[in-house]
Motif scaffolding. Structure first.
Motif, PDB file in Angstrom:
ATOM      1  N   GLY A 151      -5.992 -23.796  -0.253  1.00 43.34           N
ATOM      2  CA  GLY A 151      -3.722 -24.289   0.058  1.00 43.34           C
ATOM      3  C   GLY A 151      -3.718 -22.991   0.604  1.00 43.34           C
ATOM      4  O   GLY A 151      -4.078 -23.028   1.818  1.00 43.34           O
ATOM      5  N   VAL A 152      -2.487 -22.226   0.080  1.00 51.12           N
ATOM      6  CA  VAL A 152      -1.612 -21.585   1.844  1.00 51.12           C
ATOM      7  C   VAL A 152      -1.842 -20.670   0.971  1.00 51.12           C
ATOM      8  O   VAL A 152      -1.708 -20.428  -0.588  1.00 51.12           O
ATOM      9  CB  VAL A 152      -0.500 -21.915   1.609  1.00 51.12           C
ATOM     10  CG1 VAL A 152       0.530 -21.601   2.506  1.00 51.12           C
ATOM     11  CG2 VAL A 152       0.243 -23.649   1.763  1.00 51.12           C
ATOM     12  N   TYR A 153      -2.137 -19.366   2.149  1.00 48.87           N
ATOM     13  CA  TYR A 153      -1.982 -17.547   1.597  1.00 48.87           C
ATOM     14  C   TYR A 153      -1.480 -16.744   2.455  1.00 48.87           C
ATOM     15  O   TYR A 153      -0.984 -17.060   3.728  1.00 48.87           O
ATOM     16  CB  TYR A 153      -3.418 -17.485   1.781  1.00 48.87           C
ATOM     17  CG  TYR A 153      -4.706 -18.170   0.919  1.00 48.87           C
ATOM     18  CD1 TYR A 153      -4.997 -17.730  -0.287  1.00 48.87           C
ATOM     19  CD2 TYR A 153      -4.795 -19.241   0.787  1.00 48.87           C
ATOM     20  CE1 TYR A 153      -6.324 -17.559  -1.097  1.00 48.87           C
ATOM     21  CE2 TYR A 153      -6.018 -19.996  -0.169  1.00 48.87           C
ATOM     22  CZ  TYR A 153      -6.500 -19.299  -1.326  1.00 48.87           C
ATOM     23  OH  TYR A 153      -7.261 -19.282  -2.087  1.00 48.87           O
ATOM     24  N   ARG A 154      -0.789 -16.374   1.966  1.00 50.56           N
ATOM     25  CA  ARG A 154       0.104 -15.162   2.342  1.00 50.56           C
ATOM     26  C   ARG A 154      -0.606 -14.262   2.981  1.00 50.56           C
ATOM     27  O   ARG A 154      -1.829 -13.619   2.454  1.00 50.56           O
ATOM     28  CB  ARG A 154       1.198 -15.003   1.280  1.00 50.56           C
ATOM     29  CG  ARG A 154       2.032 -13.527   1.896  1.00 50.56           C
ATOM     30  CD  ARG A 154       3.251 -14.999   2.848  1.00 50.56           C
ATOM     31  NE  ARG A 154       4.179 -14.153   3.937  1.00 50.56           N
ATOM     32  CZ  ARG A 154       4.663 -14.935   4.374  1.00 50.56           C
ATOM     33  NH1 ARG A 154       4.647 -15.774   5.318  1.00 50.56           N
ATOM     34  NH2 ARG A 154       5.582 -13.971   5.801  1.00 50.56           N
ATOM     35  N   ALA A 155      -0.726 -13.317   4.123  1.00 50.77           N
ATOM     36  CA  ALA A 155      -0.947 -12.548   4.379  1.00 50.77           C
ATOM     37  C   ALA A 155      -0.904 -11.997   4.838  1.00 50.77           C
ATOM     38  O   ALA A 155       0.874 -11.052   5.735  1.00 50.77           O
ATOM     39  CB  ALA A 155      -2.547 -12.830   5.989  1.00 50.77           C
ATOM     40  N   ARG A 156      -0.634 -10.171   4.179  1.00 51.67           N
ATOM     41  CA  ARG A 156      -0.292  -9.237   4.626  1.00 51.67           C
ATOM     42  C   ARG A 156      -1.212  -8.382   5.556  1.00 51.67           C
ATOM     43  O   ARG A 156      -1.715  -7.807   4.655  1.00 51.67           O
ATOM     44  CB  ARG A 156       0.628  -8.755   3.605  1.00 51.67           C
ATOM     45  CG  ARG A 156       1.655  -7.056   3.720  1.00 51.67           C
ATOM     46  CD  ARG A 156       1.809  -6.287   2.312  1.00 51.67           C
ATOM     47  NE  ARG A 156       2.982  -7.632   1.997  1.00 51.67           N
ATOM     48  CZ  ARG A 156       2.736  -7.567   0.326  1.00 51.67           C
ATOM     49  NH1 ARG A 156       2.084  -6.382  -0.732  1.00 51.67           N
ATOM     50  NH2 ARG A 156       4.144  -8.160  -0.454  1.00 51.67           N
ATOM     51  N   ILE A 157      -0.547  -7.444   7.126  1.00 55.23           N
ATOM     52  CA  ILE A 157      -1.374  -7.243   8.036  1.00 55.23           C
ATOM     53  C   ILE A 157      -1.263  -5.419   7.972  1.00 55.23           C
ATOM     54  O   ILE A 157       0.194  -5.955   8.444  1.00 55.23           O
ATOM     55  CB  ILE A 157      -1.826  -7.382   8.958  1.00 55.23           C
ATOM     56  CG1 ILE A 157      -2.212  -8.884   8.786  1.00 55.23           C
ATOM     57  CG2 ILE A 157      -2.623  -7.148   9.647  1.00 55.23           C
ATOM     58  CD1 ILE A 157      -1.828 -10.353   9.990  1.00 55.23           C
ATOM     59  N   TYR A 158      -1.712  -5.071   7.888  1.00 54.26           N
ATOM     60  CA  TYR A 158      -1.203  -3.121   7.965  1.00 54.26           C
ATOM     61  C   TYR A 158      -1.840  -2.753   9.236  1.00 54.26           C
ATOM     62  O   TYR A 158      -3.186  -2.616   9.274  1.00 54.26           O
ATOM     63  CB  TYR A 158      -1.914  -2.427   6.326  1.00 54.26           C
ATOM     64  CG  TYR A 158      -1.257  -3.107   5.644  1.00 54.26           C
ATOM     65  CD1 TYR A 158      -0.095  -2.317   4.623  1.00 54.26           C
ATOM     66  CD2 TYR A 158      -1.340  -3.584   4.297  1.00 54.26           C
ATOM     67  CE1 TYR A 158       0.596  -2.589   3.225  1.00 54.26           C
ATOM     68  CE2 TYR A 158      -0.414  -4.485   3.170  1.00 54.26           C
ATOM     69  CZ  TYR A 158      -0.450  -3.109   2.691  1.00 54.26           C
ATOM     70  OH  TYR A 158       0.962  -3.771   1.369  1.00 54.26           O
ATOM     71  N   LEU A 167       0.643  -1.348  -0.052  1.00 55.60           N
ATOM     72  CA  LEU A 167      -0.125   0.011  -0.008  1.00 55.60           C
ATOM     73  C   LEU A 167       0.882   0.970   0.127  1.00 55.60           C
ATOM     74  O   LEU A 167       1.830   1.241   0.997  1.00 55.60           O
ATOM     75  CB  LEU A 167      -1.173  -0.095   1.512  1.00 55.60           C
ATOM     76  CG  LEU A 167      -1.762  -0.601   1.035  1.00 55.60           C
ATOM     77  CD1 LEU A 167      -2.640  -0.938   2.787  1.00 55.60           C
ATOM     78  CD2 LEU A 167      -2.977  -0.002   0.380  1.00 55.60           C
ATOM     79  N   ALA A 168      -0.061   2.561  -1.038  1.00 53.81           N
ATOM     80  CA  ALA A 168       1.448   3.273  -0.497  1.00 53.81           C
ATOM     81  C   ALA A 168       0.790   4.209   0.961  1.00 53.81           C
ATOM     82  O   ALA A 168       0.174   4.085   1.180  1.00 53.81           O
ATOM     83  CB  ALA A 168       0.929   4.592  -1.672  1.00 53.81           C
ATOM     84  N   ASP A 169       1.859   4.870   1.714  1.00 52.23           N
ATOM     85  CA  ASP A 169       1.968   5.647   2.829  1.00 52.23           C
ATOM     86  C   ASP A 169       2.137   6.234   2.948  1.00 52.23           C
ATOM     87  O   ASP A 169       3.426   7.752   3.486  1.00 52.23           O
ATOM     88  CB  ASP A 169       2.113   5.064   3.205  1.00 52.23           C
ATOM     89  CG  ASP A 169       1.769   5.028   4.976  1.00 52.23           C
ATOM     90  OD1 ASP A 169       1.138   6.248   5.033  1.00 52.23           O
ATOM     91  OD2 ASP A 169       2.621   4.628   6.527  1.00 52.23           O
ATOM     92  N   ASP A 170       1.467   7.364   1.755  1.00 56.31           N
ATOM     93  CA  ASP A 170       1.658   9.100   2.016  1.00 56.31           C
ATOM     94  C   ASP A 170       2.066  10.127   2.765  1.00 56.31           C
ATOM     95  O   ASP A 170       2.858  10.802   2.771  1.00 56.31           O
ATOM     96  CB  ASP A 170       1.718   9.542   0.337  1.00 56.31           C
ATOM     97  CG  ASP A 170       2.381   8.729  -0.749  1.00 56.31           C
ATOM     98  OD1 ASP A 170       2.897   8.332  -1.623  1.00 56.31           O
ATOM     99  OD2 ASP A 170       0.639   8.970  -1.989  1.00 56.31           O
ATOM    100  N   ASP A 171       0.727   9.267   3.396  1.00 57.04           N
ATOM    101  CA  ASP A 171       0.223  10.171   4.374  1.00 57.04           C
ATOM    102  C   ASP A 171       1.096   9.845   5.808  1.00 57.04           C
ATOM    103  O   ASP A 171       0.836  10.040   6.515  1.00 57.04           O
ATOM    104  CB  ASP A 171      -1.036  10.184   5.015  1.00 57.04           C
ATOM    105  CG  ASP A 171      -2.162  10.800   3.926  1.00 57.04           C
ATOM    106  OD1 ASP A 171      -0.912  12.031   3.173  1.00 57.04           O
ATOM    107  OD2 ASP A 171      -3.487  10.426   3.104  1.00 57.04           O
ATOM    108  N   HIS A 172       2.087   8.973   6.032  1.00 57.28           N
ATOM    109  CA  HIS A 172       2.717   8.169   6.934  1.00 57.28           C
ATOM    110  C   HIS A 172       1.296   7.690   8.142  1.00 57.28           C
ATOM    111  O   HIS A 172       2.002   7.856   9.334  1.00 57.28           O
ATOM    112  CB  HIS A 172       3.723   8.937   7.560  1.00 57.28           C
ATOM    113  CG  HIS A 172       4.479   9.449   6.152  1.00 57.28           C
ATOM    114  ND1 HIS A 172       5.238   8.388   5.538  1.00 57.28           N
ATOM    115  CD2 HIS A 172       4.926  10.127   5.515  1.00 57.28           C
ATOM    116  CE1 HIS A 172       6.194   9.263   4.840  1.00 57.28           C
ATOM    117  NE2 HIS A 172       5.369  10.682   5.244  1.00 57.28           N
TER     118      HIS A 172
END
Length: 168
Positions: free
Chosen positions: A115-122, A73-78
């Motif tokens: 199946g196997v899934y990758r999770a990316r948590i923000y 994800l873009a995080d321009d606003d930090h």
């Protein structure tokens, strides 16, 4: 690469957590919430991801499934204070997303190919919580995509939280 499904929820993060789990597993994370897991806001066991939160109130959760690994994800606003990745294996064809004290039969279900899934948590706006901890602008976004291997837990970005050191 595109979004296959998107679900936006307000989940009651009782005990400062919510779950994403295969529908057929028991999802018991009671012995997985170690001090380190609490510090990185993430606990896992077979077929289950426990996402830690900074409030134990209703929190906004956005879960997106992708046909391939998405860009970050873009995080321009930090506003994104933390990013973790982990795996979840789906064997029932459905995952459930719920607060840990939600009534499981009524919780939101999402159909997924086994199946196997990758999770990316923000984890966003972790520092925008009221002094009493009841209100806040925190949010949690999870990206899931199918993969052919398990990579375990990876801490991509971590912001110091209460009682945790900077070594994470």
């Amino acid at each position: 690469m595109g979004i296959v499904n998107e679900v936006k929820l307000m989940l009651f993060a009782d005990y400062f957590q919510f779950y994403i789990q295969d529908e057929k597993v028991d999802g018991d994370l009671s012995d997985k919430w170690t001090n380190e897991a609490v510090c990185i806001l993430l606990a896992t066991t077979d077929g289950t991801i426990g996402v830690g939160t900074v409030r134990n109130m209703k929190v906004p959760v956005n879960l997106k499934t992708f046909d391939n690994e998405p860009p970050f994800l873009a995080d321009d606003d930090h506003v994104i204070g933390q990013i973790n990745e982990c795996d979840i294996e789906v064997s029932s064809g459905k995952i459930v997303i719920a607060g840990c004290t939600d009534y499981f039969p009524d919780a939101k279900r999402i159909e997924l190919e086994n199946g196997v899934y990758r999770a990316r948590i923000y984890y966003g706006n972790l520092d925008k919580i009221s002094e009493d901890g009841l209100d806040g602008e925190d949010f949690y976004e999870i990206h899931l995509w199918k993969t052919d291997k398990q990579d375990g837990i990876k801490i991509i970005s971590h912001k110091k939280t209460n009682g945790c050191n900077d070594n994470k």
